[in-house]
Design a protein around this motif. Sequence first.
Motif, PDB file in Angstrom:
ATOM      1  N   GLY A   1       0.811  -1.212   0.000  1.00 32.08           N
ATOM      2  CA  GLY A   1       0.000   0.000   0.000  1.00 32.08           C
ATOM      3  C   GLY A   1       0.847   1.266   0.000  1.00 32.08           C
ATOM      4  N   VAL A   2       2.016   1.197   0.636  1.00 32.40           N
ATOM      5  CA  VAL A   2       2.912   2.357   0.692  1.00 32.40           C
ATOM      6  C   VAL A   2       3.713   2.504  -0.600  1.00 32.40           C
ATOM      7  N   LEU A   3       4.223   1.380  -1.115  1.00 33.14           N
ATOM      8  CA  LEU A   3       5.115   1.425  -2.284  1.00 33.14           C
ATOM      9  C   LEU A   3       4.413   1.179  -3.609  1.00 33.14           C
ATOM     10  N   GLY A   4       3.114   0.891  -3.561  1.00 29.49           N
ATOM     11  CA  GLY A   4       2.400   0.530  -4.778  1.00 29.49           C
ATOM     12  C   GLY A   4       2.372   1.613  -5.846  1.00 29.49           C
ATOM     13  N   GLY A   5       2.599   2.854  -5.451  1.00 31.50           N
ATOM     14  CA  GLY A   5       2.605   3.939  -6.430  1.00 31.50           C
ATOM     15  C   GLY A   5       3.988   4.436  -6.784  1.00 31.50           C
ATOM     16  N   SER A   6       5.010   3.760  -6.284  1.00 33.49           N
ATOM     17  CA  SER A   6       6.397   4.187  -6.537  1.00 33.49           C
ATOM     18  C   SER A   6       6.928   3.468  -7.783  1.00 33.49           C
ATOM     19  N   TYR A   7       6.659   4.050  -8.945  1.00 36.17           N
ATOM     20  CA  TYR A   7       7.031   3.402 -10.207  1.00 36.17           C
ATOM     21  C   TYR A   7       8.443   3.745 -10.669  1.00 36.17           C
TER      22      TYR A   7
ATOM     23  N   PRO B   1      12.076  -7.248  -9.775  1.00 36.56           N
ATOM     24  CA  PRO B   1      11.835  -6.629  -8.461  1.00 36.56           C
ATOM     25  C   PRO B   1      12.756  -5.459  -8.149  1.00 36.56           C
ATOM     26  N   GLN B   2      13.904  -5.369  -8.820  1.00 37.70           N
ATOM     27  CA  GLN B   2      14.833  -4.271  -8.555  1.00 37.70           C
ATOM     28  C   GLN B   2      14.476  -3.011  -9.341  1.00 37.70           C
ATOM     29  N   ARG B   3      13.467  -3.081 -10.206  1.00 39.11           N
ATOM     30  CA  ARG B   3      13.144  -1.952 -11.101  1.00 39.11           C
ATOM     31  C   ARG B   3      12.539  -0.776 -10.360  1.00 39.11           C
ATOM     32  N   SER B   4      11.673  -1.037  -9.379  1.00 38.45           N
ATOM     33  CA  SER B   4      11.000   0.050  -8.651  1.00 38.45           C
ATOM     34  C   SER B   4      10.475  -0.485  -7.328  1.00 38.45           C
TER      35      SER B   4
ATOM     36  N   ALA C   1       7.634  -4.586  -4.008  1.00 38.24           N
ATOM     37  CA  ALA C   1       6.528  -4.961  -3.122  1.00 38.24           C
ATOM     38  C   ALA C   1       5.641  -6.006  -3.783  1.00 38.24           C
ATOM     39  N   PHE C   2       5.437  -5.880  -5.097  1.00 42.07           N
ATOM     40  CA  PHE C   2       4.600  -6.834  -5.831  1.00 42.07           C
ATOM     41  C   PHE C   2       5.209  -8.235  -5.795  1.00 42.07           C
TER      42      PHE C   2
ATOM     43  N   GLY D   1      -7.666 -11.225  -1.687  1.00 43.33           N
ATOM     44  CA  GLY D   1      -7.164  -9.906  -1.326  1.00 43.33           C
ATOM     45  C   GLY D   1      -6.114  -9.414  -2.306  1.00 43.33           C
ATOM     46  N   VAL D   2      -5.204 -10.302  -2.729  1.00 43.33           N
ATOM     47  CA  VAL D   2      -4.177  -9.926  -3.700  1.00 43.33           C
ATOM     48  C   VAL D   2      -4.820  -9.543  -5.034  1.00 43.33           C
ATOM     49  N   PHE D   3      -5.753 -10.361  -5.488  1.00 35.94           N
ATOM     50  CA  PHE D   3      -6.424 -10.103  -6.769  1.00 35.94           C
ATOM     51  C   PHE D   3      -7.146  -8.756  -6.756  1.00 35.94           C
ATOM     52  N   THR D   4      -7.809  -8.468  -5.631  1.00 37.00           N
ATOM     53  CA  THR D   4      -8.577  -7.215  -5.543  1.00 37.00           C
ATOM     54  C   THR D   4      -7.669  -6.010  -5.345  1.00 37.00           C
ATOM     55  N   PHE D   5      -6.776  -6.109  -4.363  1.00 34.22           N
ATOM     56  CA  PHE D   5      -5.972  -4.964  -3.947  1.00 34.22           C
ATOM     57  C   PHE D   5      -4.834  -4.661  -4.924  1.00 34.22           C
ATOM     58  N   VAL D   6      -4.218  -5.711  -5.464  1.00 39.94           N
ATOM     59  CA  VAL D   6      -3.063  -5.514  -6.331  1.00 39.94           C
ATOM     60  C   VAL D   6      -3.475  -5.392  -7.793  1.00 39.94           C
TER      61      VAL D   6
END
Length: 205
Positions: free
Chosen positions: A48-54, A130-133, A138-139, A193-198
Amino acid sequence: MSMAEPTTPSFWDTDPHHHPEGASTSLGFWVYLMSDCLMFAVLFAVYGVLGGSYAAGPGPQDLFDLELVAINTALLLFSSITYGFAMLGMVKGRKGEVLTWLGITLIFGAAFLCVEMYEFYHLIHEGAGPQRSGFLSAFFVLVGTHGLHVAFGSLWLITLMVQVSRYGLIEANKRRLSCLSMFWHFLDVIWIGVFTFVYLLGMIQ
């Protein structure tokens, strides 16, 4: 006339107590599931914190194949249904029926893992490792941790199939089947939860 000696009240009982067989197993497994809930809660919070850090890189709409994820979700949901049929067979005492449905559950679980590994391979091949962003880190951690649990559950399932095949539906195997049932359905809830939230919210944003 003699007086009776006063009796001393007893504040503890030294007689051994009988505990139902397997009670400690069920309690211990519930404690484990609660600890797993806390771990996934932390992983969801991190996402939730890092999900927008592209980091000026690709986001969910650029990477996710929602149709493939929907198929994978269906595979895991069907595996829960088939495990439920295995538990019904256990209640009826039908060993062959239990083994059949456990085998079908294992096939669904293995298919889920194959699709997930394909998704990871595709993302890494596209340069979205995973090292890209922060988003991708987090994903991969959240989805990968769930995948590891499914892999562990599949190995546990194979072990139980061998035990049921050798020893039948003895009480110990029934307890193990019940514990794995809770674990497998728990993974279903986490994946929803993963399917909905992610995935879903990621595609909508």
